[in-house]
Design an enzyme around this catalytic site. Sequence first.
Site, mmCIF file in Angstrom:
data_model
loop_
_atom_site.group_PDB
_atom_site.id
_atom_site.type_symbol
_atom_site.label_atom_id
_atom_site.label_comp_id
_atom_site.label_asym_id
_atom_site.label_seq_id
_atom_site.Cartn_x
_atom_site.Cartn_y
_atom_site.Cartn_z
ATOM 1 N N ASP A 172 0.818 -1.207 0.000
ATOM 2 C CA ASP A 172 0.000 0.000 0.000
ATOM 3 C C ASP A 172 0.855 1.262 0.000
ATOM 4 O OD1 ASP A 172 -2.095 -1.764 0.156
ATOM 5 O OD2 ASP A 172 -3.204 -0.573 1.602
ATOM 6 N N CYS A 203 1.210 -7.592 5.631
ATOM 7 C CA CYS A 203 0.741 -6.372 4.972
ATOM 8 C C CYS A 203 -0.776 -6.287 4.833
ATOM 9 C CB CYS A 203 1.484 -6.136 3.670
ATOM 10 S SG CYS A 203 3.248 -5.840 3.981
ATOM 11 N N ASP A 204 -1.216 -5.150 4.301
ATOM 12 C CA ASP A 204 -2.543 -4.622 4.572
ATOM 13 C C ASP A 204 -3.710 -5.455 4.052
ATOM 14 O OD1 ASP A 204 -0.691 -2.690 5.232
ATOM 15 O OD2 ASP A 204 -1.946 -1.027 4.630
ATOM 16 N N LYS A 205 -3.719 -5.805 2.787
ATOM 17 C CA LYS A 205 -4.848 -6.538 2.216
ATOM 18 C C LYS A 205 -4.548 -8.023 2.122
ATOM 19 C CE LYS A 205 -6.328 -2.496 1.820
ATOM 20 N NZ LYS A 205 -5.042 -1.925 2.211
ATOM 21 N N CYS A 217 5.453 -2.050 8.150
ATOM 22 C CA CYS A 217 5.824 -0.732 8.672
ATOM 23 C C CYS A 217 5.645 -0.648 10.185
ATOM 24 C CB CYS A 217 5.022 0.343 7.965
ATOM 25 S SG CYS A 217 5.376 0.416 6.187
ATOM 26 N N GLU A 237 -6.781 4.157 -0.326
ATOM 27 C CA GLU A 237 -6.268 4.569 0.978
ATOM 28 C C GLU A 237 -5.507 5.877 0.786
ATOM 29 O OE1 GLU A 237 -4.756 1.402 3.669
ATOM 30 O OE2 GLU A 237 -2.862 2.429 3.391
ATOM 31 N N SER A 260 -4.985 5.097 5.571
ATOM 32 C CA SER A 260 -3.946 4.229 6.086
ATOM 33 C C SER A 260 -4.098 4.121 7.597
ATOM 34 C CB SER A 260 -2.576 4.825 5.750
ATOM 35 O OG SER A 260 -1.571 4.292 6.582
#
Length: 553
Positions: free
Chosen positions: A78, A119-121, A191, A444, A470
């Site tokens: 992302d 990670c995000d998705k 992150c 995002e 985010s």
Amino acid sequence: MRSDSIKKGTERAPNRSLLRATGVTDSEMEKPFIAVVNSWTEVVPGHIHLDKVSEAVKAGIRNAGGVPFEFNTIGICDGIAMGHEGMKYSLPSREVIEDSIELMLEGHRLDGMVMITSCDKITPGHLMAAGRLDIPTIVVTGGPMLPGFSGDEPRDLVSVFEGIGEHRTGKATDEQLKVLENVSCAGAGSCAGMFTANTMACMTEALGLSLPGCATAHAVDAKKIHIAKESGERIMALVDEGLSARKVVSQKSFENAIMVDMAVGGSTNTALHLPAIAHAFDMELPLDTFDRLGRSIPHLIGLRPGGKYHMIDFERAGGVHAIMQRLRSKINRGEKTVTGKTVGENIDEYVIINPAINKKIIQTLEKPLHQEGGLAILKGNLAPEGGVVKQAAVEPAMMQHKGPARVFESEEEAMHAILDNDIKPGDVVVIRYEGPKGGPGMREMLSPTSAIAGMGLADSVALITDGRFSGGTRGPCIGHISPEAMEGGPIGLIEEGDMIEIDIPARKLELLIDEEEMQKRKENFKPLVKEVKGYLARYRKSVSSANKGAIRE
């Protein structure tokens, strides 16, 4: 075993012949076949080390008498996709990941799976597949990145995004911005703050699908390899016990995850992903559940962006199970987990090895950072079906705000206005047509929110959108506004200069025009339709509203 359908009987000689071509021996034909579902890529920092994690998982599977078969899923970063057209593809990739795992597992009839994800998705996509397939499953999340340092201060990706706003206002020089760019992302891992990737890792552990300690074990720590190997061993017991994903995860498991989310001040994206994951488990998780638990579960740890600490500090304090120990009087203790024990048993057995740090960093129910949880769900004539804000990252002075609307039809339009100093203290920035259908893809938007913060406006300017943020966003930024503009939601009716009222404690988001004017605008409303093609065009036709998790229907 499920895999008997590809390896047992004379009629399966051709199937076995192909398996032998991969190196499978006679003795291995008698053992459980385990999928190692790996999201390793060379593009994403959170994934670049997952090849090493998978070797540990496979070693654990072999140690316990199984046969591992590894395959990969896609993964979009992302951060790299942020601020341009590429972000439109991030959320839609969640369902592609879910579908691809189903195709591989059902096509090859494997007996269980260890999911290696970050990670995000990507993590939500894996969890959705676990719910849909309902076979024995254990998840190894890849672990956080260490923070970088400059000027004796810890840094992370948000430091760089906010540095752009500081640079534009003259608070940071070219050289200072370059230093931030160079040091803030220190290597492998997701992150370093409590952003979406690490929030979803914490949700996975709280749901009972990862071994205790997994979420905060850092990417570069040998502890991650130990957990990976133990997870490979443990999947064999889950297969033997027939303990599938739906036998682990219950409605109360989701409540536990939300309680942890509120206590850690997690990303607003949990209000998108947890309902989607629940749907894959054939459960419903309405936004009202987030609001109900958010009012009763306090915020206990000040992690970035809602505090000064990073994930390495959370790890030293004991991680997710340390938070669950604080919540022991509220948590649902009887739910099953992949350890084979209940949540309560895991909490009672979990050892805090740094008690002084634990007491310093994680607050108590009696003396929390904030009396309410990290997220709040707002409703009103601007968001009849809800909007989401990370209230733990909002300054007290902005918990209530009233100001004129500055209306933009895309993220890019808003970003130009912010960087050109066209946004003034008191304004409410409105970014619409960025929802699941309107974007499409519900981008995002860390760039505009970080620019506002970096330019010193986070304590005087609010932002509302039918898109999303985010986990690194801070300030009075309200996303997921439903219905979205493209579906005729009231956010599409706002005109430049309209007064908007935000009252987070009262959970209100109001457009201050009378009902007659509102009805007149509805009658004349024609949504903006952005031209798209390919996968995004197909996605637009099937995606649901954000308040339902932006699932495909």
